[in-house]
Enzyme design. Structure first.
Site, PDB file in Angstrom:
ATOM      1  N   TYR A 180      -4.097  50.905  33.331  1.00 18.48           N
ATOM      2  CA  TYR A 180      -2.681  51.246  33.196  1.00 18.48           C
ATOM      3  C   TYR A 180      -2.424  52.713  33.516  1.00 18.48           C
ATOM      4  O   TYR A 180      -1.325  53.086  33.900  1.00 18.48           O
ATOM      5  CB  TYR A 180      -2.201  50.990  31.769  1.00 18.48           C
ATOM      6  CG  TYR A 180      -1.768  49.574  31.474  1.00 18.48           C
ATOM      7  CD1 TYR A 180      -2.616  48.498  31.705  1.00 18.48           C
ATOM      8  CD2 TYR A 180      -0.514  49.320  30.941  1.00 18.48           C
ATOM      9  CE1 TYR A 180      -2.219  47.214  31.404  1.00 18.48           C
ATOM     10  CE2 TYR A 180      -0.110  48.033  30.637  1.00 18.48           C
ATOM     11  CZ  TYR A 180      -0.963  46.989  30.872  1.00 18.48           C
ATOM     12  OH  TYR A 180      -0.570  45.711  30.571  1.00 18.48           O
ATOM     13  N   LYS A 230     -15.886  42.880  30.521  1.00 17.29           N
ATOM     14  CA  LYS A 230     -16.329  42.165  31.726  1.00 17.29           C
ATOM     15  C   LYS A 230     -17.575  42.896  32.231  1.00 17.29           C
ATOM     16  O   LYS A 230     -17.635  43.387  33.360  1.00 17.29           O
ATOM     17  CB  LYS A 230     -15.176  42.162  32.760  1.00 17.29           C
ATOM     18  CG  LYS A 230     -15.408  41.288  33.980  1.00 17.29           C
ATOM     19  CD  LYS A 230     -15.450  39.798  33.699  1.00 17.29           C
ATOM     20  CE  LYS A 230     -15.791  39.031  34.959  1.00 17.29           C
ATOM     21  NZ  LYS A 230     -16.089  37.604  34.691  1.00 17.29           N
ATOM     22  N   ASP A 252     -13.362  36.302  30.450  1.00 14.33           N
ATOM     23  CA  ASP A 252     -13.017  34.946  30.913  1.00 14.33           C
ATOM     24  C   ASP A 252     -13.394  33.917  29.854  1.00 14.33           C
ATOM     25  O   ASP A 252     -12.636  32.996  29.545  1.00 14.33           O
ATOM     26  CB  ASP A 252     -13.658  34.637  32.283  1.00 14.33           C
ATOM     27  CG  ASP A 252     -15.131  35.007  32.364  1.00 14.33           C
ATOM     28  OD1 ASP A 252     -15.650  35.648  31.427  1.00 14.33           O
ATOM     29  OD2 ASP A 252     -15.775  34.655  33.372  1.00 14.33           O
ATOM     30  N   ASP A 282      -3.645  43.132  26.731  1.00  9.66           N
ATOM     31  CA  ASP A 282      -2.297  42.699  27.110  1.00  9.66           C
ATOM     32  C   ASP A 282      -2.293  41.200  27.371  1.00  9.66           C
ATOM     33  O   ASP A 282      -1.453  40.455  26.856  1.00  9.66           O
ATOM     34  CB  ASP A 282      -1.852  43.470  28.365  1.00  9.66           C
ATOM     35  CG  ASP A 282      -0.478  43.033  28.847  1.00  9.66           C
ATOM     36  OD1 ASP A 282       0.427  42.918  27.996  1.00  9.66           O
ATOM     37  OD2 ASP A 282      -0.313  42.797  30.059  1.00  9.66           O
ATOM     38  N   ASP A 298      -0.913  37.834  24.729  1.00  6.90           N
ATOM     39  CA  ASP A 298       0.097  36.830  25.087  1.00  6.90           C
ATOM     40  C   ASP A 298      -0.455  35.425  24.854  1.00  6.90           C
ATOM     41  O   ASP A 298       0.241  34.540  24.354  1.00  6.90           O
ATOM     42  CB  ASP A 298       0.530  36.959  26.561  1.00  6.90           C
ATOM     43  CG  ASP A 298       1.767  37.834  26.724  1.00  6.90           C
ATOM     44  OD1 ASP A 298       1.933  38.770  25.923  1.00  6.90           O
ATOM     45  OD2 ASP A 298       2.566  37.582  27.654  1.00  6.90           O
TER      46      ASP A 298
END
Ligand code: IPM
Ligand code: MN
Length: 355
Positions: free
Chosen positions: A142, A191, A223, A247, A251
């Site tokens: 970001y 990751k 994942d 983020d 959700d």
């Protein structure tokens, strides 16, 4: 006590849901003998319309001078075609950064009354779930180096994921300490099979784990985590992860609680001043209709009372009132599945009645 709260209502449904939370806070103040002073400041698209910029200087100064900040939501189709640095979302990133809010706490729990709204199979959520996502908020992709350039195939754009050891350490410290106060289980999501920034992240987590021998720590690839969240959400207690992974996963976690309209968040830095906001967006399609679910914002105000002002009883009073209203079967449209529902102001009044 007297508390000064900056209000950033923002765009879309932002003003309606912030007004609801303010009403609730005012009643809590009266009941428990506190005075909450509210000062509104512009942010996002409405700030662009009024001043030409998404995050005016007065807004940043006002937030920094306040005891805490309550935010609605920013963004909308009207401002979608503006260049990246002029978009409403840039204001959100800007205020998080200006206030030094590197921690984002996003609790995702299944309210017993909303079990039927969870899209997961009944046996998967038979025992509910209660997850605290600790998302890093002022670093990573970001805020990394970015740009447009000429590349091998012509025009290209890039964004970079970069984390310093210091940034990882400070967010992981929050996560370990959060875990110590809960069920002492921490999953760090990365990751590391592909990214160097994740390998450094993992290395820091493992080093810090030695100082928290009581916390059971494990690593999970992002994942796999996305899959595990819907396969067996109850396996998680505290999750710590990067800005972008947090983020996305928050959700996903919100959806399995029944509605994204339920999830609050707290953004914190090195002092008690925080920024509290629902994790959902500005929902421009329903803005101004008095139908938005204000609960995520009301619960964000409850988080403010707890994390910024240490007002435990007062915070619990709000959470309990929300619970009672849900238990009594009251729902806003997002949770009503076409059945009759309460408006934003009606459900707010119900919550106030139950304080
Ligand atoms: C959130 C939002 C923001 C984010 C956007 C609006 C910049 O999605 O708070 O989750 O990505 O952090
Ligand atoms: Mn998001």
């Amino acid at each position: 006590m007297n508390y000064n709260i900056a209000l950033l209502k923002g765009d879309g449904i932002g003003p309606e849901i912030v007004d609801s939370a303010v009403k609730v806070l005012e009643v809590v103040g009266k009941k428990f003998g506190h005075v909450f002073n509210f000062t509104p400041y512009l942010i996002g698209g409405s700030a662009i319309d009024a001043t030409g910029e998404p995050l005016p200087k007065e807004t940043v100064e006002g937030c920094l001078a306040s005891d805490s900040v309550l935010l609605g939501a920013v963004g909308g189709p009207k401002w979608d075609t503006l260049p990246g640095n002029m978009r409403p979302e840039k204001a959100l990133l800007g205020i998080r950064s200006a206030m030094g809010l590197f921690t984002n706490l996003r609790p995702a729990k299944l309210y017993p009354a909303l079990k039927g709204d969870c899209p997961l199979r009944e046996d998967i959520v038979a025992n509910g779930f209660d997850i605290m996502i600790v998302r890093e908020l002022t670093g990573g992709i970001y805020f990394g180096e970015r740009g447009f350039r000429e590349g091998k195939y012509g025009e290209e754009a890039y964004d970079t994921e970069c984390y310093s050891r210091m940034e990882i350490e400070r967010i992981c410290k929050v996560a370990f300490e959060t875990a110590m106060k809960r069920n002492k289980k921490l999953v760090s999501i990365d990751k590391a099979n592909v990214l160097d920034s994740s390998r450094l992240w993992r290395n820091v987590v493992h080093k810090m784990a030695k100082s928290y021998p009581e916390v059971e720590v494990s690593d999970m690839l992002v994942d796999n985590a996305a899959m595990q969240l819907v396969r067996n959400p109850a396996q998680f207690d505290v999750i710590v992860t990067t800005n972008m992974f947090g983020d996305i996963l928050s959700d996903e976690a919100s959806q399995i609680t029944g509605s994204i309209g339920m999830l609050p968040s707290a953004s914190l830095g090195n002092n008690t001043r925080g920024l509290y906001e629902p994790i959902h967006g500005s929902a421009p399609d329903i803005a101004g209709w008095n139908v938005a679910n204000p609960i995520a914002t009301i619960l964000s105000a409850a988080m403010m009372l707890l994390y910024s002002f240490n007002l435990t009883k007062e915070s619990e009073a709000i959470v309990n009132a929300v619970n009672k209203v849900l238990e009594a079967g009251y729902r806003t449209a997002d949770l009503a599945h076409g059945a009759p529902s309460l408006s934003t102001t009606e459900i707010t009044d119900k919550i106030i009645e139950n304080l």
